[in-house]
Design an enzyme around this catalytic site. Structure first.
Site, PDB file in Angstrom:
ATOM      1  N   SER A  94       0.831  -1.203   0.000  1.00 21.27           N
ATOM      2  CA  SER A  94       0.000   0.000   0.000  1.00 21.27           C
ATOM      3  C   SER A  94       0.871   1.260   0.000  1.00 21.27           C
ATOM      4  O   SER A  94       1.655   1.459  -0.916  1.00 21.27           O
ATOM      5  CB  SER A  94      -0.941  -0.044   1.215  1.00 21.27           C
ATOM      6  OG  SER A  94      -1.959   0.911   1.103  1.00 21.27           O
ATOM      7  N   ASP A 137      -9.877  -5.300  -3.981  1.00 24.08           N
ATOM      8  CA  ASP A 137      -9.211  -4.450  -2.996  1.00 24.08           C
ATOM      9  C   ASP A 137     -10.147  -3.295  -2.675  1.00 24.08           C
ATOM     10  O   ASP A 137     -10.519  -2.526  -3.559  1.00 24.08           O
ATOM     11  CB  ASP A 137      -7.891  -3.947  -3.576  1.00 24.08           C
ATOM     12  CG  ASP A 137      -7.009  -3.225  -2.569  1.00 24.08           C
ATOM     13  OD1 ASP A 137      -7.562  -2.586  -1.642  1.00 24.08           O
ATOM     14  OD2 ASP A 137      -5.784  -3.277  -2.704  1.00 24.08           O
ATOM     15  N   HIS A 184      -7.054  -6.218   0.369  1.00 22.71           N
ATOM     16  CA  HIS A 184      -5.908  -5.313   0.348  1.00 22.71           C
ATOM     17  C   HIS A 184      -4.691  -5.856   1.095  1.00 22.71           C
ATOM     18  O   HIS A 184      -3.562  -5.783   0.608  1.00 22.71           O
ATOM     19  CB  HIS A 184      -6.317  -3.960   0.945  1.00 22.71           C
ATOM     20  CG  HIS A 184      -5.247  -2.924   0.892  1.00 22.71           C
ATOM     21  ND1 HIS A 184      -4.706  -2.469  -0.291  1.00 22.71           N
ATOM     22  CD2 HIS A 184      -4.587  -2.259   1.884  1.00 22.71           C
ATOM     23  CE1 HIS A 184      -3.786  -1.555  -0.039  1.00 22.71           C
ATOM     24  NE2 HIS A 184      -3.688  -1.424   1.272  1.00 22.71           N
TER      25      HIS A 184
END
Length: 258
Positions: free
Chosen positions: A96, A198, A227
């Site tokens: 991320s 996600d 995610h």
């Protein structure tokens, strides 16, 4: 939420002759807990792993509110420089925002030649349009709901803030914008892993990365994960692919630490 010992920085340096150095970067509002399975897996394979805690994380959201993106970047940059001094060219992986930091490190002229390979898992490159006003809204609305625990596996909980400070969102937007603008400067091999579903970072962000970097890209689909893939169903596949990719691209360090 209360953060456990799993949220602390983690490292594996006990190898008498480590395979090489690996720096891992966690995501926005999270902590090393989300990356520990990956870190431990690669440590078991012989890597000297550094998993730092980013400034403003795993304390209070007020602490995060006071930080700038340069604080996060500077912290991982120092870790990369130190690790590469001991092991030569290293690998960097991130999830991320950690994926964006990973790509930003590869854009840094001072790290040229020190990074041999990258692994980015669901890297963030964009934010919703409303995030553009986060800095303006912050004096009126300091926080919004948290973004943690986007995991398909039952019973898995991420240790992350339950509130997200808008001032920090504004800093995240600056990091994403800067990193996206300089993607062409990323020349080292990249393993790009993307979850099919996600709810935090749109999968299209991975497409932006693949199209923008200059170096070779290997894509990996994570069809059964949300995610937080290192905590999710596809984690074993991610770790195995990462290990093979790094073994292929990171030169072994003769004699271990330098």
């Amino acid at each position: 939420m209360a953060f456990s010992e799993l949220s602390r920085p983690w490292r594996a340096r006990g190898h008498s002759n480590p395979r090489g150095g690996l720096l891992l970067c966690h995501g926005f509002t999270g902590c090393p807990q989300s990356m520990l399975p990956w870190a431990r897996d690669h440590a078991d394979r012989g890597w000297a792993v550094e998993l730092p805690l980013l400034p403003g994380h795993a304390t209070t959201w007020q602490d995060l509110e006071a930080r700038r993106w340069q604080d996060w970047y500077g912290h991982v940059r120092e870790a990369a420089l130190e690790l590469s001094e001991r092991h030569g060219p290293i690998a960097v992986g991130g999830l991320s925002m950690g994926g964006a930091l990973t790509l930003a490190l590869a854009q840094d002229p001072m790290l040229r030649g020190r990074l041999a390979a990258l692994v980015a898992v669901n890297p963030g490159m964009t934010l919703p349009a409303v995030a553009g006003a986060a800095g303006l809204l912050a004096p009126l609305v300091r926080t919004v709901d948290g973004i943690g625990s986007d995991v398909a596996r039952d019973g898995v909980v991420e240790e992350a803030y339950e509130r997200t400070p808008l001032r920090a969102v504004a800093q995240l937007r600056r990091l994403f914008s800067r990193t996206r603008r300089c993607l062409a400067d990323v020349q080292v091999p990249l393993l790009l892993a993307t979850s099919r579903a996600d709810h935090t970072v749109p999968p299209h962000d991975s497409d932006l990365v693949a199209a923008g970097v200059s170096g070779p890209v290997q894509r990996l689909s994570l069809p059964h994960s949300y995610h937080l893939a290192p905590l999710d169903h596809d984690a074993p596949r991610l770790f195995e692919t990462s290990a093979r990719f790094l073994a292929r691209h990171v030169p072994a360090t003769a004699g271990g630490a330098r």
